[in-house]
Design an enzyme around this catalytic site. Structure first.
Site, PDB file in Angstrom:
ATOM      1  N   HIS A 125      10.966 -23.643  52.801  1.00 27.99           N
ATOM      2  CA  HIS A 125      10.425 -23.281  51.488  1.00 27.99           C
ATOM      3  C   HIS A 125       9.407 -24.272  50.934  1.00 27.99           C
ATOM      4  O   HIS A 125       9.083 -24.223  49.763  1.00 27.99           O
ATOM      5  CB  HIS A 125      11.551 -23.078  50.464  1.00 27.99           C
ATOM      6  CG  HIS A 125      12.697 -22.257  50.982  1.00 27.99           C
ATOM      7  ND1 HIS A 125      12.545 -20.940  51.347  1.00 27.99           N
ATOM      8  CD2 HIS A 125      13.989 -22.576  51.216  1.00 27.99           C
ATOM      9  CE1 HIS A 125      13.722 -20.484  51.770  1.00 27.99           C
ATOM     10  NE2 HIS A 125      14.600 -21.447  51.701  1.00 27.99           N
ATOM     11  N   ARG A 128      12.339  -9.486  10.148  1.00 23.88           N
ATOM     12  CA  ARG A 128      12.783  -9.217  11.522  1.00 23.88           C
ATOM     13  C   ARG A 128      14.285  -8.978  11.569  1.00 23.88           C
ATOM     14  O   ARG A 128      15.074  -9.788  11.084  1.00 23.88           O
ATOM     15  CB  ARG A 128      12.444 -10.406  12.421  1.00 23.88           C
ATOM     16  CG  ARG A 128      10.979 -10.550  12.684  1.00 23.88           C
ATOM     17  CD  ARG A 128      10.813 -11.090  14.081  1.00 23.88           C
ATOM     18  NE  ARG A 128       9.459 -11.564  14.324  1.00 23.88           N
ATOM     19  CZ  ARG A 128       8.993 -11.783  15.540  1.00 23.88           C
ATOM     20  NH1 ARG A 128       9.759 -11.611  16.600  1.00 23.88           N
ATOM     21  NH2 ARG A 128       7.766 -12.206  15.701  1.00 23.88           N
ATOM     22  N   PRO A 149      14.423 -24.289  36.395  1.00 20.08           N
ATOM     23  CA  PRO A 149      13.696 -25.276  35.604  1.00 20.08           C
ATOM     24  C   PRO A 149      13.379 -24.761  34.199  1.00 20.08           C
ATOM     25  O   PRO A 149      12.740 -23.723  34.047  1.00 20.08           O
ATOM     26  CB  PRO A 149      12.408 -25.508  36.396  1.00 20.08           C
ATOM     27  CG  PRO A 149      12.470 -24.678  37.612  1.00 20.08           C
ATOM     28  CD  PRO A 149      13.690 -23.825  37.564  1.00 20.08           C
ATOM     29  N   GLU A 150      13.867 -25.445  33.203  1.00 18.57           N
ATOM     30  CA  GLU A 150      13.562 -25.129  31.810  1.00 18.57           C
ATOM     31  C   GLU A 150      12.537 -26.153  31.325  1.00 18.57           C
ATOM     32  O   GLU A 150      12.137 -27.033  32.064  1.00 18.57           O
ATOM     33  CB  GLU A 150      14.852 -25.197  30.972  1.00 18.57           C
ATOM     34  CG  GLU A 150      15.866 -24.114  31.316  1.00 18.57           C
ATOM     35  CD  GLU A 150      15.454 -22.747  30.777  1.00 18.57           C
ATOM     36  OE1 GLU A 150      14.485 -22.671  30.007  1.00 18.57           O
ATOM     37  OE2 GLU A 150      16.109 -21.764  31.136  1.00 18.57           O
TER      38      GLU A 150
END
Ligand SMILES: [Zn+2]
Length: 280
Positions: A100, A161, A11-12
Site C-alpha cells: 500500500h 436550524r 485520520p482526523e
C-alpha cells in the site's frame, strides 16, 4: 480519567495537523528529484503528469486546510487528503517498500515522502490555481482553532436550524475538522445533548461549546506531538494516537461526573455517546 481502549484509525484533524508538523521540516525547501506512482487509483486518480510537473521543483511551503495538506510550489500546489486510512511518512530513499505504499516523492538529500493508503479513499491532486479556491476547499467553514470560530459564530449560524446540534457541529460548511469522536467529547464537556436542535442552543452554551471544541482538539494535537518521531519511522504507520476519551466508545461505563452509565445512539448514521443525566 480512564483511557478508552478505542483507537482512532481514521485520520482526523489532529492527526492531519500532527502529520503536517511531522513532515513539514523535511519538505520545505526540498527539491523533488523524482515522483513514483505505483498505484494511482485513489478516491480520484493521481494525475499521471505529476512526475513531469514536480520533478526538479522545490517545495516552498506545506500547510493544512481542514483535513487537506497543501504542498505549495512556484507553479501550483498539491492537495493531499489521507482519506480513511492514509498516512505520510518521510523515510530514507533506501527504505524497503511495504504493501500500500502507493506514491513516493523522492527528495534531494536522500529522503522520500511516502504515501501509504490501504483503503485508497485518500487523494493527491494538482492545481495551478489558489488551492484554497479549489472546489474541494472553497466552501469549507472556518478552522476550529483559528480566529473567527467562537460561540457567537455558532449561535448566528444555527438560528432556525432544527437539525441535531451534533450534526450541525460536524458539518464542514459550519466548521471544519470536528469529527465524530471530537463532537461527542465536546458536547459532553459542554453538557449539551447531541440530539438537541441546533437552533435551540443558547449563545452562552455555544460559547462554552466552542471553547470545548478547541480544548478537545488542542489536547489531541498536543498528544500527537509525542508521536512525531514516528513520521520518519521506516516501517509501520505513524501510529495515530489513542486518546483519553470521556464519553466516546464508553457505552455502559460510568460518567466521570455523575456515575450514570454512558448511553449510545445513532445520529446521522454515526455512533454517538452521551450521559443521560449531564447532557440536556
Ligand atoms: Zn453524567
Amino acid at each position: 480519567m480512564a483511557v478508552a481502549d478505542h483507537r482512532c484509525s481514521m485520520p482526523e484533524l489532529p492527526e492531519v495537523e500532527t502529520t503536517l508538523r511531522g513532515i513539514r521540516p523535511h519538505l520545505e525547501g526540498s527539491t523533488v528529484t523524482a515522483i513514483v506512482i505505483r498505484e494511482g487509483r485513489l478516491r480520484w486518480p493521481v494525475p499521471g503528469g505529476l512526475p513531469r510537473l514536480l520533478t526538479g521543483r522545490t517545495v516552498r511551503s506545506v500547510r493544512r486546510r481542514a483535513k487537506f495538506l497543501i504542498a505549495d510550489f512556484d507553479h501550483g500546489a498539491v492537495l493531499v487528503h489521507l482519506g480513511m486510512s492514509g498516512s505520510l511518512r518521510v523515510v530514507p530513499a533506501t527504505a524497503a517498500l511495504t504493501a500500500h505504499d502507493h506514491v513516493d516523492w523522492v527528495l534531494d538529500g536522500g529522503r522520500v515522502l511516502r504515501y501509504r493508503d490501504p483503503r485508497r479513499f485518500g487523494c493527491m491532486l494538482w492545481t495551478r490555481l489558489n488551492p484554497l479556491q479549489h472546489p474541494l476547499l472553497r466552501e469549507l467553514g472556518p478552522e476550529p482553532l483559528a480566529e473567527g470560530f467562537d460561540g457567537d459564530y455558532l449561535h448566528v449560524r444555527s438560528r432556525g436550524r432544527r437539525q441535531a446540534v451534533k450534526t450541525f457541529l460536524m458539518d464542514g460548511h459550519v466548521v471544519v475538522g470536528v469529527g465524530n469522536i471530537y463532537a461527542s467529547e465536546a458536547l459532553y464537556m459542554s453538557g449539551i445533548h447531541p440530539l438537541r436542535a441546533a437552533g435551540r442552543v443558547s449563545l452562552e452554551r455555544y460559547r462554552r461549546l466552542a471553547a470545548d471544541v478547541r480544548s478537545v482538539l488542542g489536547a489531541a494535537i498536543e498528544a500527537g506531538g509525542t508521536t512525531l518521531r514516528d513520521f520518519t519511522r521506516v516501517t509501520g504507520e505513524p501510529g495515530y494516537f489513542a486518546q483519553d476519551l470521556r464519553v466516546y466508545d464508553r457505552l455502559g461505563r460510568p460518567c466521570g461526573r455523575c456515575g450514570q452509565g454512558i448511553r449510545r445512539l445513532v445520529v446521522g448514521q454515526r455512533a454517538t455517546y452521551y450521559c443521560p443525566s449531564c447532557q440536556h
